[in-house]
Enzyme design. Structure first.
Site, PDB file in Angstrom:
ATOM      1  N   SER A 143      10.004 -37.833 -15.382  1.00  0.00           N
ATOM      2  CA  SER A 143      11.160 -37.032 -15.758  1.00  0.00           C
ATOM      3  C   SER A 143      12.379 -37.678 -15.114  1.00  0.00           C
ATOM      4  O   SER A 143      12.248 -38.468 -14.164  1.00  0.00           O
ATOM      5  CB  SER A 143      10.998 -35.601 -15.247  1.00  0.00           C
ATOM      6  OG  SER A 143      12.215 -34.883 -15.310  1.00  0.00           O
ATOM      7  N   TYR A 156       8.718 -29.646  -8.481  1.00  0.00           N
ATOM      8  CA  TYR A 156       8.705 -30.451  -9.708  1.00  0.00           C
ATOM      9  C   TYR A 156       9.243 -31.845  -9.422  1.00  0.00           C
ATOM     10  O   TYR A 156       8.662 -32.853  -9.842  1.00  0.00           O
ATOM     11  CB  TYR A 156       9.544 -29.747 -10.777  1.00  0.00           C
ATOM     12  CG  TYR A 156       9.525 -30.419 -12.127  1.00  0.00           C
ATOM     13  CD1 TYR A 156       8.430 -30.299 -12.968  1.00  0.00           C
ATOM     14  CD2 TYR A 156      10.622 -31.157 -12.574  1.00  0.00           C
ATOM     15  CE1 TYR A 156       8.415 -30.893 -14.220  1.00  0.00           C
ATOM     16  CE2 TYR A 156      10.617 -31.762 -13.814  1.00  0.00           C
ATOM     17  CZ  TYR A 156       9.509 -31.625 -14.641  1.00  0.00           C
ATOM     18  OH  TYR A 156       9.505 -32.234 -15.888  1.00  0.00           O
ATOM     19  N   LYS A 160       7.244 -35.538  -9.856  1.00  0.00           N
ATOM     20  CA  LYS A 160       7.725 -36.572 -10.770  1.00  0.00           C
ATOM     21  C   LYS A 160       8.149 -37.845 -10.020  1.00  0.00           C
ATOM     22  O   LYS A 160       7.976 -38.959 -10.540  1.00  0.00           O
ATOM     23  CB  LYS A 160       8.877 -36.027 -11.612  1.00  0.00           C
ATOM     24  CG  LYS A 160       8.456 -34.889 -12.544  1.00  0.00           C
ATOM     25  CD  LYS A 160       7.313 -35.303 -13.462  1.00  0.00           C
ATOM     26  CE  LYS A 160       6.969 -34.242 -14.490  1.00  0.00           C
ATOM     27  NZ  LYS A 160       5.904 -34.671 -15.423  1.00  0.00           N
TER      28      LYS A 160
END
Length: 283
Positions: A143, A156, A160
């Site tokens: 991401s 998150y 990533k």
């Protein structure tokens, strides 16, 4: 890999969003496609629709957080098609909130899918691809959050960033081994998917997701709804595989934030909460 027709693509998280678009795009390029997803009903629909469109499809319900499940996915792929040429470790989930509020179960769920899913995909497929000694390509979905560090989505971000580092190292390891396998890491910005509803597939054993702060929820849903169509992201990936390009950055608006983070690192600056945000400067 310029010649994709007749080759085999494997896509995790293939029942919806970017994964579904990747499966459709690879099928459109004449590839045989293995679709894997934990959401069995949606997976059946995706496989049926791709098959009706003429694709040679194998659907394998798969929880990528399980090493055994991904190993079974690889075994079924090779049993059916005898090869895997493009492997997309794409399945992903998201959660938000301050880091100190993330529970152990939050971390287990998010890292289990976002990071361990990629680890399991590499461990199960790359040795088989190496043994075949034919050109191949691994695509790991990270991401833009793997290249920046926006506040409010720390878990998150961490997952990533790990996928980016894993992918960079995998590419170097394969190059040093002289392997005919290339690697790409996909780092998109906002994409119009159901990522904010990924808790629908959270195991009951890991408890319910905590509600996101109302203001953040509203902003994130607006940004995702206005995000890039998954098929456009998939086209970027297809070109990256064909061109053997490593970094797949689909949203130029975030480039300034990536540069800002790099300057923080080389200049030893403390990261600014205002410099790296969920919203790109031009939005």
């Amino acid at each position: 890999m310029r010649e994709l027709a007749g080759k085999v693509a494997v896509v995790t998280g293939a029942a919806s969003g970017i994964g579904r678009a990747l499966a459709e795009t690879f099928a459109g390029a004449g590839m045989k496609v293995v679709l894997a997803d934990v959401e069995a009903a949606a997976l059946d629909v995706a496989a049926r629709e791709l098959g009706a469109a003429g694709a040679d499809v194998l659907a394998v319900p798969t929880d990528v957080s399980s090493a055994d499940a991904v190993e079974a996915l690889a075994a079924r792929t090779y049993d059916r098609f005898g090869a895997a040429h493009v492997v997309c470790n794409n399945a992903g989930v998201a959660l938000a909130g301050p880091l100190w509020e993330c529970t152990i179960d939050d971390w287990r769920w998010l890292l289990g899918v976002n990071l361990w899913g990629v680890i399991h995909g590499v461990r199960s497929f790359v040795p088989r691809m190496l043994a075949a000694a034919t050109p191949g390509h691994v695509v790991n979905t990270a991401s833009i959050a793997g290249l920046t560090s926006a506040p409010g989505i720390g878990a998150y971000n961490a997952s990533k960033h790990a996928v980016v580092a894993l992918s960079e190292t995998l590419a170097k390891d394969l190059a040093l081994a002289g392997a005919p396998i290339k690697v790409s890491v996909l780092c998109p910005g906002f994409v119009n998917t159901r990522i904010l509803d990924s808790a629908r597939n959270r195991p009951a054993s890991l408890g319910a997701e905590r509600p996101r702060p109302a203001e953040m929820e509203s902003v994130m849903r607006s940004l995702v709804a206005a995000g890039m169509p998954p098929r456009e992201v998939a086209r970027h990936v297809l070109r990256a595989v064909e061109d053997e390009r490593f970094y797949v950055l689909t949203h130029p608006d975030f480039t300034a934030q990536v540069k800002e983070r790099c300057r923080d690192i080389v200049e030893g600056r403390t990261p600014s909460a205002e410099a790296i945000t969920l919203v790109p400067p031009s939005s």
